[in-house]
Write an enzyme that holds these catalytic residues in place. Sequence first.
Site, PDB file in Angstrom:
ATOM      1  N   HIS A  73       0.836  -1.193   0.000  1.00  0.00           N
ATOM      2  CA  HIS A  73       0.000   0.000   0.000  1.00  0.00           C
ATOM      3  C   HIS A  73       0.878   1.253   0.000  1.00  0.00           C
ATOM      4  O   HIS A  73       2.038   1.205   0.400  1.00  0.00           O
ATOM      5  CB  HIS A  73      -0.853   0.076   1.279  1.00  0.00           C
ATOM      6  CG  HIS A  73      -1.576  -1.167   1.653  1.00  0.00           C
ATOM      7  ND1 HIS A  73      -2.939  -1.309   1.516  1.00  0.00           N
ATOM      8  CD2 HIS A  73      -1.138  -2.339   2.194  1.00  0.00           C
ATOM      9  CE1 HIS A  73      -3.301  -2.509   1.962  1.00  0.00           C
ATOM     10  NE2 HIS A  73      -2.221  -3.146   2.373  1.00  0.00           N
ATOM     11  N   TYR A  74       0.297   2.396  -0.414  1.00  0.00           N
ATOM     12  CA  TYR A  74       0.924   3.669  -0.062  1.00  0.00           C
ATOM     13  C   TYR A  74       0.058   4.360   0.983  1.00  0.00           C
ATOM     14  O   TYR A  74      -1.138   4.084   1.105  1.00  0.00           O
ATOM     15  CB  TYR A  74       1.187   4.560  -1.276  1.00  0.00           C
ATOM     16  CG  TYR A  74       0.008   4.983  -2.127  1.00  0.00           C
ATOM     17  CD1 TYR A  74      -1.133   5.574  -1.591  1.00  0.00           C
ATOM     18  CD2 TYR A  74       0.053   4.837  -3.506  1.00  0.00           C
ATOM     19  CE1 TYR A  74      -2.190   5.993  -2.377  1.00  0.00           C
ATOM     20  CE2 TYR A  74      -0.992   5.250  -4.321  1.00  0.00           C
ATOM     21  CZ  TYR A  74      -2.103   5.821  -3.752  1.00  0.00           C
ATOM     22  OH  TYR A  74      -3.144   6.222  -4.548  1.00  0.00           O
ATOM     23  N   THR A  75       0.676   5.267   1.751  1.00  0.00           N
ATOM     24  CA  THR A  75      -0.025   5.843   2.900  1.00  0.00           C
ATOM     25  C   THR A  75      -0.790   7.121   2.581  1.00  0.00           C
ATOM     26  O   THR A  75      -1.695   7.496   3.330  1.00  0.00           O
ATOM     27  CB  THR A  75       0.971   6.163   4.023  1.00  0.00           C
ATOM     28  OG1 THR A  75       1.909   7.148   3.552  1.00  0.00           O
ATOM     29  CG2 THR A  75       1.716   4.909   4.475  1.00  0.00           C
ATOM     30  N   GLU A 137       2.795  -0.990   4.443  1.00  0.00           N
ATOM     31  CA  GLU A 137       2.483   0.391   4.044  1.00  0.00           C
ATOM     32  C   GLU A 137       3.790   1.123   3.740  1.00  0.00           C
ATOM     33  O   GLU A 137       4.773   1.012   4.484  1.00  0.00           O
ATOM     34  CB  GLU A 137       1.733   1.116   5.163  1.00  0.00           C
ATOM     35  CG  GLU A 137       0.308   0.636   5.385  1.00  0.00           C
ATOM     36  CD  GLU A 137      -0.701   1.323   4.468  1.00  0.00           C
ATOM     37  OE1 GLU A 137      -0.277   2.172   3.645  1.00  0.00           O
ATOM     38  OE2 GLU A 137      -1.904   1.013   4.584  1.00  0.00           O
ATOM     39  N   HIS A 192      -2.631  -3.307  -3.260  1.00  0.00           N
ATOM     40  CA  HIS A 192      -4.001  -3.173  -2.776  1.00  0.00           C
ATOM     41  C   HIS A 192      -4.967  -3.092  -3.956  1.00  0.00           C
ATOM     42  O   HIS A 192      -6.082  -3.624  -3.905  1.00  0.00           O
ATOM     43  CB  HIS A 192      -4.104  -1.922  -1.899  1.00  0.00           C
ATOM     44  CG  HIS A 192      -5.244  -1.963  -0.942  1.00  0.00           C
ATOM     45  ND1 HIS A 192      -5.539  -0.927  -0.086  1.00  0.00           N
ATOM     46  CD2 HIS A 192      -6.172  -2.914  -0.687  1.00  0.00           C
ATOM     47  CE1 HIS A 192      -6.598  -1.247   0.644  1.00  0.00           C
ATOM     48  NE2 HIS A 192      -6.995  -2.446   0.296  1.00  0.00           N
ATOM     49  N   ASP A 202      -3.882   2.011  -4.856  1.00  0.00           N
ATOM     50  CA  ASP A 202      -2.508   1.957  -4.369  1.00  0.00           C
ATOM     51  C   ASP A 202      -1.912   0.555  -4.564  1.00  0.00           C
ATOM     52  O   ASP A 202      -2.663  -0.424  -4.580  1.00  0.00           O
ATOM     53  CB  ASP A 202      -2.453   2.375  -2.891  1.00  0.00           C
ATOM     54  CG  ASP A 202      -3.356   1.529  -1.984  1.00  0.00           C
ATOM     55  OD1 ASP A 202      -4.533   1.329  -2.345  1.00  0.00           O
ATOM     56  OD2 ASP A 202      -2.890   1.100  -0.921  1.00  0.00           O
TER      57      ASP A 202
END
Length: 297
Positions: A73-75, A137, A192, A202
């Site tokens: 994922h990215y945050t 993440e 994701h 993401d």
Amino acid sequence: MNTQPQHPNRLSGTNLACVASTRTARRAWHTFAVLALPVLLAACASRGPQGLSIDQSVQAKSQNSRVSTIVLHYTSANNEASLRILSERNVSAHYLVTDEAKPHVYQLVNENRRAWHAGVSEWYGRSDLNSTSIGIEIVNQGLMSSPRSGYLQGPGADKWDDYSTQQARTLVALIKDIMTRHQIKPENIVGHSDVAPQRKIDPGPLFPWRALAEQGVGRWYDDTLARKYAAEFLLNGLPPISWVQAELRRVGYTTPDSGMLDKATINALGAFQMHYRPARHDGRPDAETLGMLKALP
């Protein structure tokens, strides 16, 4: 000297002493063994509820890890905010990788426990991926401009935050270790957007999937085969949408079986393109995309 032979059933004083000593030693060893047995058994057992002793000395051959997937994922937030959100709010991940010059890796959830990162998700027909996955993440702003139309955009439509070389190196080391310990297959290193294409985008089209795959992290297609299949599609025409849907399901994605290029199919194909063909991720089938899809193992 007058010596008299001893009766064979009689014992001299010396022999009596030896027998007594032997008996004492045996009693001592028996006492030691009785006292030591619980200690030895305790080494093979663990304490259960209300002092119940649970024997762990025999382990079943037929078992493997509960973890089968790694979801990236990215945050969409900076380092400080990402750490606060993932540790204090109703969302979590097993690991957080910062975007510092030397990325810092936080382990926020033990790998044996369930982190809340994937939500409603599915991969190869398996749902509830929170129960069988490890979530990572990565501090990255992600999509830095709002989509102007549609769910996924074509080339040049939006601005995305890039990932640093240092983050990629850190991820390779981290993921390789997790893959080895849990025996995770390359096709189960996913984003994701791969497992929830109807609602997530993401880690985005700039995530370095190819670079990671070249270092043994994740799955990739054969370039020669992809070009061959693309040429055949250009010559003979594109296959029907039902074929596209079936191929997406073959490589893990969840799609309808409608035979139509509906919104759900566009989103799933767009997620595939973001992973394997990021230069164009509008969810529309073309010879190049379908060549890659057919070539993907």
